[in-house]
Design a protein around this motif. Structure first.
Motif, short mmCIF file in Angstrom:
data_model
loop_
_atom_site.label_atom_id
_atom_site.label_comp_id
_atom_site.label_asym_id
_atom_site.label_seq_id
_atom_site.Cartn_x
_atom_site.Cartn_y
_atom_site.Cartn_z
N LEU A 16 0.80 -1.22 0.00
CA LEU A 16 0.00 0.00 0.00
C LEU A 16 0.83 1.27 0.00
CD1 LEU A 16 -2.76 -1.09 2.48
CD2 LEU A 16 -2.96 -0.80 0.02
N TYR A 31 -15.13 4.90 3.46
CA TYR A 31 -14.42 3.87 4.20
C TYR A 31 -14.31 2.55 3.42
CZ TYR A 31 -19.12 2.19 5.31
OH TYR A 31 -20.41 1.74 5.22
N LYS A 33 -12.85 1.65 0.66
CA LYS A 33 -11.49 1.32 0.22
C LYS A 33 -10.74 0.62 1.35
CE LYS A 33 -7.11 3.60 -0.85
NZ LYS A 33 -6.48 4.88 -1.16
N TYR A 34 -10.86 1.13 2.56
CA TYR A 34 -10.14 0.57 3.68
C TYR A 34 -10.81 -0.71 4.19
CZ TYR A 34 -7.62 4.79 3.06
OH TYR A 34 -6.87 5.78 2.48
N ILE A 37 -9.22 -3.35 2.09
CA ILE A 37 -7.88 -3.65 2.57
C ILE A 37 -7.97 -4.54 3.81
CG2 ILE A 37 -5.80 -2.64 3.61
CD1 ILE A 37 -6.33 -0.18 1.75
N ARG A 59 -16.16 5.38 12.93
CA ARG A 59 -14.97 6.19 12.70
C ARG A 59 -14.71 7.07 13.92
NH1 ARG A 59 -14.38 9.48 7.23
NH2 ARG A 59 -13.62 7.44 6.65
N ASP A 69 -10.89 4.13 11.14
CA ASP A 69 -12.08 3.37 10.78
C ASP A 69 -11.94 1.95 11.33
OD1 ASP A 69 -13.53 5.31 9.35
OD2 ASP A 69 -12.37 4.92 7.53
N VAL A 88 -8.11 0.77 10.89
CA VAL A 88 -7.29 1.38 9.84
C VAL A 88 -7.24 2.88 10.07
CG1 VAL A 88 -6.99 1.68 7.36
CG2 VAL A 88 -8.04 -0.42 8.23
N HIS A 90 -6.07 6.45 8.63
CA HIS A 90 -5.70 7.02 7.34
C HIS A 90 -5.91 8.52 7.34
CE1 HIS A 90 -9.97 7.20 5.88
NE2 HIS A 90 -10.10 6.18 6.70
N ASP A 95 -5.80 10.76 1.43
CA ASP A 95 -6.33 9.42 1.18
C ASP A 95 -5.24 8.36 1.24
OD1 ASP A 95 -8.50 7.72 0.79
OD2 ASP A 95 -8.21 7.68 -1.37
N LEU A 97 -3.11 5.46 3.60
CA LEU A 97 -3.13 4.59 4.77
C LEU A 97 -1.97 4.96 5.68
CD1 LEU A 97 -4.34 1.51 5.61
CD2 LEU A 97 -1.94 1.08 5.21
N LEU A 100 -2.40 0.02 10.38
CA LEU A 100 -3.45 -0.99 10.39
C LEU A 100 -3.17 -1.92 11.58
CD1 LEU A 100 -4.91 -2.74 7.39
CD2 LEU A 100 -4.06 -4.17 9.23
#
Length: 108
Positions: A16, A31, A33-34, A37, A59, A69, A88, A90, A95, A97, A100
């Motif tokens: 990432l 959220y 996208k995360y 992941i 969040r 998140d 996560v 971020h 945007d 990361l 995690l």
């Protein structure tokens, strides 16, 4: 078990680091996208389980740029139900990361 988490997290973080923010559809929650992941990390850690869905648990605002998140997954660990939480962090402006973490809670 923690070595597997560390390995999976390390692999995904390395991958990432090179990913820059892409276009986000206005209809798609930011959220998501995360969540994808986090799901990839869970799929790597629990390859015998088909994990596609997660519960977005919310969040937390860290500061004016950073948020955390949280996502929960129901899986089985040694044939016992468990809740896995992936958090996560971020940067909402770039945007990107930031970190995690994965925690496991066995259910009774």
């Amino acid at each position: 078990m923690m070595k597997k988490y560390f390995f999976a997290i390390t692999v995904f973080l390395i991958l990432l680091m090179g990913i820059q923010g892409g276009d986000i559809n206005a209809q798609t929650p930011d959220y998501e996208k995360y969540g994808k992941i986090a799901t990839a990390v869970i799929n790597e850690e629990f390859p015998d389980e088909t994990v596609r869905n997660y519960k977005y648990t919310g969040r937390k605002q860290i500061d004016d740029r950073q948020v955390l998140d949280s996502f929960q997954y129901k899986v089985r660990v040694n044939r016992k139900p468990a809740i896995i939480t992936v958090q996560v962090a971020h940067d909402v402006k770039s945007d990107r990361l930031l970190s995690l973490s994965v925690t496991e809670q066995l259910q009774q």
